[in-house]
Write a protein that holds these residues in place. Structure first.
Motif, PDB file in Angstrom:
ATOM      1  N   ILE A 400       0.799  -1.231   0.000  1.00 17.50           N
ATOM      2  CA  ILE A 400       0.000   0.000   0.000  1.00 17.50           C
ATOM      3  C   ILE A 400       0.831   1.280   0.000  1.00 17.50           C
ATOM      4  CG2 ILE A 400      -1.890  -1.166   1.187  1.00 17.50           C
ATOM      5  CD1 ILE A 400      -1.010   0.166   3.771  1.00 17.50           C
ATOM      6  N   SER A 401       2.146   1.187   0.040  1.00 17.48           N
ATOM      7  CA  SER A 401       2.973   2.381   0.223  1.00 17.48           C
ATOM      8  C   SER A 401       3.058   3.280  -1.010  1.00 17.48           C
ATOM      9  CB  SER A 401       4.394   1.976   0.650  1.00 17.48           C
ATOM     10  OG  SER A 401       4.993   1.146  -0.331  1.00 17.48           O
ATOM     11  N   PHE A 402       2.540   2.821  -2.149  1.00 18.01           N
ATOM     12  CA  PHE A 402       2.646   3.639  -3.363  1.00 18.01           C
ATOM     13  C   PHE A 402       1.591   4.736  -3.432  1.00 18.01           C
ATOM     14  CE2 PHE A 402      -0.299   0.243  -4.432  1.00 18.01           C
ATOM     15  CZ  PHE A 402      -1.283   0.888  -5.150  1.00 18.01           C
ATOM     16  N   PHE A 403       0.621   4.718  -2.525  1.00 15.57           N
ATOM     17  CA  PHE A 403      -0.435   5.744  -2.559  1.00 15.57           C
ATOM     18  C   PHE A 403       0.110   7.096  -2.118  1.00 15.57           C
ATOM     19  CE2 PHE A 403      -3.240   2.018  -2.470  1.00 15.57           C
ATOM     20  CZ  PHE A 403      -4.197   2.399  -3.408  1.00 15.57           C
ATOM     21  N   PRO A 404      -0.404   8.183  -2.698  1.00 10.27           N
ATOM     22  CA  PRO A 404       0.042   9.529  -2.311  1.00 10.27           C
ATOM     23  C   PRO A 404      -0.173   9.782  -0.821  1.00 10.27           C
ATOM     24  CG  PRO A 404      -1.285   9.612  -4.316  1.00 10.27           C
ATOM     25  CD  PRO A 404      -1.402   8.209  -3.790  1.00 10.27           C
ATOM     26  N   LEU A 405       0.717  10.554  -0.225  1.00  8.83           N
ATOM     27  CA  LEU A 405       0.660  10.969   1.174  1.00  8.83           C
ATOM     28  C   LEU A 405       0.835   9.819   2.166  1.00  8.83           C
ATOM     29  CD1 LEU A 405      -2.300  13.535   1.010  1.00  8.83           C
ATOM     30  CD2 LEU A 405       0.141  14.007   0.938  1.00  8.83           C
ATOM     31  N   PHE A 406       1.322   8.684   1.670  1.00 12.64           N
ATOM     32  CA  PHE A 406       1.496   7.534   2.566  1.00 12.64           C
ATOM     33  C   PHE A 406       2.493   7.856   3.676  1.00 12.64           C
ATOM     34  CE2 PHE A 406       3.698   3.673   3.886  1.00 12.64           C
ATOM     35  CZ  PHE A 406       2.635   2.861   4.238  1.00 12.64           C
ATOM     36  N   GLU A 407       3.600   8.497   3.326  1.00 12.96           N
ATOM     37  CA  GLU A 407       4.636   8.814   4.309  1.00 12.96           C
ATOM     38  C   GLU A 407       4.134   9.789   5.367  1.00 12.96           C
ATOM     39  OE1 GLU A 407       7.566   7.456   4.662  1.00 12.96           O
ATOM     40  OE2 GLU A 407       7.243   6.139   2.936  1.00 12.96           O
TER      41      GLU A 407
END
Length: 442
Positions: A400-407
């Protein structure tokens, strides 16, 4: 027509509900940690610490009778579990023990130097919760009246503290720590979760709605309009408090080392007004925390006794008091630390649920839309909660880390929209057009 006086009265009432003394501990800590990035950080904090709570209250005024009926739009079981989590969070698991610890940190600890903190906290908690239990068994208007006096007194004390710090603390802002060095706005946004006021707003919303109904305001657009007016009064007060004590914390960064936000405020009061000023502020905070704990104990006991009739009110008061007592003795820093994972789990779900409430007419109130959006959000809530807890989530993160604003811990935003759209399409396939959810779950 609601008079301006009534709008102010309801606005101040809502301010008093949100302005628990426990919330005072976060902005000063944010100020110290964010330093030169303070204004960006506090802007993010205000969105979740002020904006979302007001929007949560508006969500109830928009046509839902209470928090549970709002959750029932997803599914009755979800409504029951989600609302129970809300009351546990604002009750014995987090908010009540936190408030009692803030009372201890500011009203007792500064005057017991040299003594064992854990022993003094234990003795204080025994006395504090014994009185909370006794008063909560037969709550009277005396506590409400005391609370009505204490909130203005606390606000005046905070204003005096803020003004004194403005004229006396001329130190420069320090460098931001690692968390706030990059993306201070988003870090402040997520730290606003710690106030718990957005989920509390779902519980408090019905109080505002009933107050407006008593003044002849009908349901619908008029109710929403008047809620916005009252909420604006609340927002102005909260923004002033949070920004001013946060600014004070930022200015105090170079003046010492502090354990938590309560220690920052107590130390600031002593620097500016001496031990006498710190004592007065500590006593006001202690009494304000006490009335908050009584109110939350009563509210939680009433909710669970009404939801589960087999559970008697008096027994619930005892259970809630004992749990709160046990959690309180972990200490303020530990309570804050273990609350973070749970709030990281709950908050995205609450935000999406609140957002869907305002879009409800656009998709006909379809339960499929609610379920799709909440299901996709749940995946990220689980990840964020487990990660904050310290669990190994590398497997899930790789997916799921490729989604925007994940970080920035906001990776759930786009998936929630996608889930809602999928739910809308599913509803079209099954029903031919979006339909209103059955009334029993609306």
């Amino acid at each position: 027509m609601v008079k301006k006086k009534d709008t102010l009265t309801i606005g101040f009432m809502l301010f008093a509900l949100f302005f628990g003394a426990g919330n005072l501990i976060y902005p000063p800590e944010l100020g110290i940690q964010s330093g030169v990035n303070y204004w960006l950080a506090i802007a993010g904090f205000i969105i979740t610490g002020v904006g979302l709570p007001i929007i949560g209250v508006m969500a109830i005024s928009f046509g839902s009778s209470d928090a549970r009926s709002l959750g029932n739009r997803v599914h009755p079981l979800f409504g029951l579990i989600f609302t129970s989590l809300i009351y546990l969070a604002i009750g014995p698991v987090f908010a009540i023990p936190r408030a009692s610890n803030v009372a201890f940190e500011m009203g007792v600890k500064p005057f017991t130097e040299g003594a064992s903190t854990s022993v003094v906290l234990f003795i204080f908690s025994v006395i504090f919760f014994a009185v909370v239990y006794w008063i909560s068994l037969n709550p009277s208007k005396i506590v409400d009246r005391i609370g009505q006096w204490l909130t203005p007194m606390l606000l005046i004390a905070i204003v005096a503290l803020a003004l004194a710090s403005f004229f006396n603390f001329d130190t420069a802002f320090q460098s931001a720590n690692e968390k706030y060095a990059e993306g201070p706005f988003f870090e402040g946004f997520v730290n606003g979760y710690l106030t718990m006021d957005a989920i509390a707003g779902l519980a408090f919303g019905i109080i505002v709605v009933n107050a407006l109904k008593d003044r002849g305001v009908p349901a619908g657009n008029k109710m929403i309009k008047e809620t916005i007016k009252a909420g604006s009064v609340t927002a102005i007060g909260l923004i002033f408090v949070y920004t001013s004590i946060g600014w004070m914390g930022a200015k105090m960064a170079s003046l010492g080392n502090y354990d938590n936000g309560g220690d920052i405020l107590a130390s600031g009061a002593e620097m500016l007004f001496g031990s006498g000023g710190a004592l007065v502020l500590g006593l006001i905070v202690l009494l304000a925390c006490f009335t908050t704990c009584v109110g939350l104990t009563v509210a939680c006991s009433q909710f669970f006794s009404n939801t589960f009739p087999a559970l008697k009110y008096n027994n619930l008061v005892l259970i809630i008091t004992l749990i709160s007592f046990g959690v309180a003795n972990l200490g303020l820093n530990q309570i804050i630390a273990y609350s973070v994972p749970v709030l990281y789990f709950i908050y995205p779900l609450a935000i999406v649920l609140i957002g869907l409430t305002f879009l409800h007419p656009l998709f006909g109130g379809s339960s499929y839309v609610y379920r799709g959006a909440l299901l996709f959000t749940l995946i990220f809530s689980i990840h964020d909660g487990l990660e904050a807890f310290g669990a190994d989530v590398t497997g899930l993160q790789s997916i799921i880390s490729f989604f925007p604003l994940f970080e920035e811990n906001l990776g759930w935003l786009i998936p929630a929209i996608i889930g809602g759209i999928i739910g809308y399409v599913v509803d079209l396939m099954f029903n031919g057009h979006p339909v209103e959810s059955p009334k029993k779950v609306s």
